[in-house]
Design a protein around this motif. Structure first.
Motif, PDB file in Angstrom:
ATOM      1  N   ARG A  43       1.203  -0.960  -0.049  1.00  0.00           N
ATOM      2  CA  ARG A  43      -0.242   0.360  -0.019  1.00  0.00           C
ATOM      3  C   ARG A  43       1.052   1.131   0.169  1.00  0.00           C
ATOM      4  O   ARG A  43       1.995   0.918   0.981  1.00  0.00           O
ATOM      5  CB  ARG A  43      -1.123  -0.190   0.935  1.00  0.00           C
ATOM      6  N   TYR A  44       0.306   2.745  -1.283  1.00  0.00           N
ATOM      7  CA  TYR A  44       1.146   3.798  -0.717  1.00  0.00           C
ATOM      8  C   TYR A  44       1.490   4.134   0.634  1.00  0.00           C
ATOM      9  O   TYR A  44       2.697   4.596   0.932  1.00  0.00           O
ATOM     10  CB  TYR A  44       0.661   4.093  -1.736  1.00  0.00           C
ATOM     11  N   THR A  58       2.236  13.040  -0.951  1.00  0.00           N
ATOM     12  CA  THR A  58       1.143  12.938  -1.462  1.00  0.00           C
ATOM     13  C   THR A  58       0.111  14.060  -2.101  1.00  0.00           C
ATOM     14  O   THR A  58      -0.866  14.714  -1.386  1.00  0.00           O
ATOM     15  CB  THR A  58       1.211  13.067   0.056  1.00  0.00           C
ATOM     16  N   ASN A  61      -1.722  14.377  -5.324  1.00  0.00           N
ATOM     17  CA  ASN A  61      -1.879  13.504  -4.525  1.00  0.00           C
ATOM     18  C   ASN A  61      -1.349  12.193  -4.417  1.00  0.00           C
ATOM     19  O   ASN A  61      -0.178  11.991  -5.788  1.00  0.00           O
ATOM     20  CB  ASN A  61      -3.871  12.960  -5.574  1.00  0.00           C
ATOM     21  N   ASP A  63      -2.268   8.810  -7.174  1.00  0.00           N
ATOM     22  CA  ASP A  63      -1.833   8.154  -7.491  1.00  0.00           C
ATOM     23  C   ASP A  63      -0.877   9.315  -8.965  1.00  0.00           C
ATOM     24  O   ASP A  63      -0.857   9.132  -9.860  1.00  0.00           O
ATOM     25  CB  ASP A  63      -3.935   8.409  -7.979  1.00  0.00           C
ATOM     26  N   ASP A  94      -4.155   0.904 -14.343  1.00  0.00           N
ATOM     27  CA  ASP A  94      -5.243   0.168 -13.824  1.00  0.00           C
ATOM     28  C   ASP A  94      -4.927  -1.164 -13.067  1.00  0.00           C
ATOM     29  O   ASP A  94      -5.308  -1.859 -12.407  1.00  0.00           O
ATOM     30  CB  ASP A  94      -6.986   0.728 -14.454  1.00  0.00           C
ATOM     31  N   PRO A  99      -7.225   1.471  -6.296  1.00  0.00           N
ATOM     32  CA  PRO A  99      -6.887   2.657  -4.829  1.00  0.00           C
ATOM     33  C   PRO A  99      -8.537   1.374  -4.191  1.00  0.00           C
ATOM     34  O   PRO A  99      -9.062   1.156  -4.180  1.00  0.00           O
ATOM     35  CB  PRO A  99      -8.811   3.703  -5.849  1.00  0.00           C
ATOM     36  N   HIS A 101      -9.927   1.818  -0.452  1.00  0.00           N
ATOM     37  CA  HIS A 101     -10.672   3.386   0.886  1.00  0.00           C
ATOM     38  C   HIS A 101     -10.790   2.023   2.866  1.00  0.00           C
ATOM     39  O   HIS A 101     -10.811   0.813   2.491  1.00  0.00           O
ATOM     40  CB  HIS A 101     -12.108   3.209   0.869  1.00  0.00           C
ATOM     41  N   THR A 115      -8.873   7.482   0.686  1.00  0.00           N
ATOM     42  CA  THR A 115      -8.468   6.466  -0.459  1.00  0.00           C
ATOM     43  C   THR A 115      -6.835   6.478  -0.190  1.00  0.00           C
ATOM     44  O   THR A 115      -6.676   7.544  -0.298  1.00  0.00           O
ATOM     45  CB  THR A 115      -9.146   7.023  -1.668  1.00  0.00           C
ATOM     46  N   ASP A 116      -6.718   5.408  -0.328  1.00  0.00           N
ATOM     47  CA  ASP A 116      -5.243   4.492  -0.603  1.00  0.00           C
ATOM     48  C   ASP A 116      -5.134   3.400  -1.886  1.00  0.00           C
ATOM     49  O   ASP A 116      -5.714   3.619  -2.306  1.00  0.00           O
ATOM     50  CB  ASP A 116      -4.820   3.827   0.952  1.00  0.00           C
ATOM     51  N   LEU A 117      -4.115   3.391  -1.826  1.00  0.00           N
ATOM     52  CA  LEU A 117      -3.756   2.669  -3.339  1.00  0.00           C
ATOM     53  C   LEU A 117      -3.366   1.203  -2.804  1.00  0.00           C
ATOM     54  O   LEU A 117      -1.813   0.871  -2.578  1.00  0.00           O
ATOM     55  CB  LEU A 117      -2.676   3.751  -4.163  1.00  0.00           C
TER      56      LEU A 117
END
Length: 310
Positions: A43-44, A58, A61, A63, A94, A99, A101, A115-117
């Motif tokens: 995770r980012y 961050t 953002n 992404d 993608d 993404p 949550h 929102t995380d990645l």
């Protein structure tokens, strides 16, 4: 943070996503079978907390910063040739960045249902390529299931690439100063390099180690400790020159670098039991290391570029 802690954290942060691969039965009709598979992701937010905002910012953002560093493979016309990397399109992005949550922290700030990645192994490798300082992490993602000992050894070897590049940067700065003050390049290098290598000239070292190339710089063959020692000495000398307002003479500059190189040499001997003239790898010039790393990354791209997260 030490490499040991980084290794442990990266293993801790790894998530296995359960996926279902639907494939047709060989002997039956169109009834799909379900094969249990797992995709790895990181995770980012975790990588931001581990490696810092310089590498995982961050703003604007998450992404936007990921998209900037993800590259997808482009198959050359000769399919046996080297795979090229080109900027990612949305579809490829993608497949490797999803993404999610959930509640998490960034530094000391907590977020709820934000929102995380999730990033694939391939996406993480792309992000680590952005900086030479992330060689340890870059190698971690290149080698699934690698042990810490194996990673430590690989990092020690391949770290020579970025150290040699950094040394080249310092050498260019020094050469600019030598040109500015009309110094004798050959005499300057003779007066400073020889004491660093225990009285040996670079020509003598090439003969001692049977280095066939007589034109390649000797620093293409030295180990990481010696490279770092040379970098530290040049950095100190250039800083001293700058503090004088660029008025230092060639003799004074030579004497300053001589002192700094001897200081770094003594530190190598007492702290690491290493002599610069003994830290030479005749069969492993840095160019060969770079080719090895390129081959590892080419194989990695072939295996992981098309592995989707979901």
């Amino acid at each position: 943070m030490s490499n040991t802690n980084t290794f442990e954290k990266l293993n801790l942060f790894k998530h296995n996503i359960h996926t279902i691969n639907q494939s047709p039965e060989i002997f039956n009709s169109n009834i799909p079978t379900q094969d249990n598979q797992y995709s790895e992701c990181w995770r980012y937010s975790d990588l931001h907390n581990l490696l810092g905002a310089d590498f995982f910012p961050t703003s604007p953002n998450m992404d936007a910063n990921v998209y900037k560093h993800i590259y997808m493979p482009h198959t050359p016309n000769n399919k046996r040739g080297k795979i090229e990397l080109v900027p990612s399109d949305a579809t490829f992005h993608d497949a490797h960045v999803v993404p999610i949550h959930h509640s998490f922290t960034l530094g000391v700030v907590g977020y709820k249902n934000a929102t995380d990645l999730e990033l694939s192994r391939y996406a993480c490798w792309c992000l680590m390529r952005q900086s030479p300082n992330l060689m340890f992490e870059r190698l971690y993602f290149l080698h699934p299931n690698i042990t810490y000992f194996e990673l430590y050894k690989a990092n020690t070897e391949f770290n020579r690439i970025q150290l040699r590049n950094l040394l080249s940067t310092y050498e260019k700065r020094l050469n600019g100063i030598l040109y500015r003050i009309s110094a004798n390049f050959s005499l300057f290098n003779h007066e400073t390099n020889r004491p660093f290598f225990g009285g040996y000239t670079t020509e003598e070292l090439r003969d001692m180690y049977n280095i066939k190339s007589k034109s390649a710089p000797i620093f293409d063959y030295v180990g990481p400790l010696t490279l770092m020692a040379r970098i530290n000495a040049l950095d100190k000398t250039i800083r001293a020159y700058n503090r004088t307002g660029h008025t230092m003479s060639a003799n004074d500059l030579s004497y300053n670098l001589w002192q700094d190189l001897i200081s770094e040499r003594n530190n190598l001997v007492y702290s690491h039991q290493t002599y610069p003239e003994g830290d030479i790898l005749p069969n492993m010039p840095v160019q060969k290391l770079q080719r090895q790393l390129n081959n590892i990354e080419q194989n990695f791209i072939r295996e992981y570029a098309n592995k989707k997260l979901r």
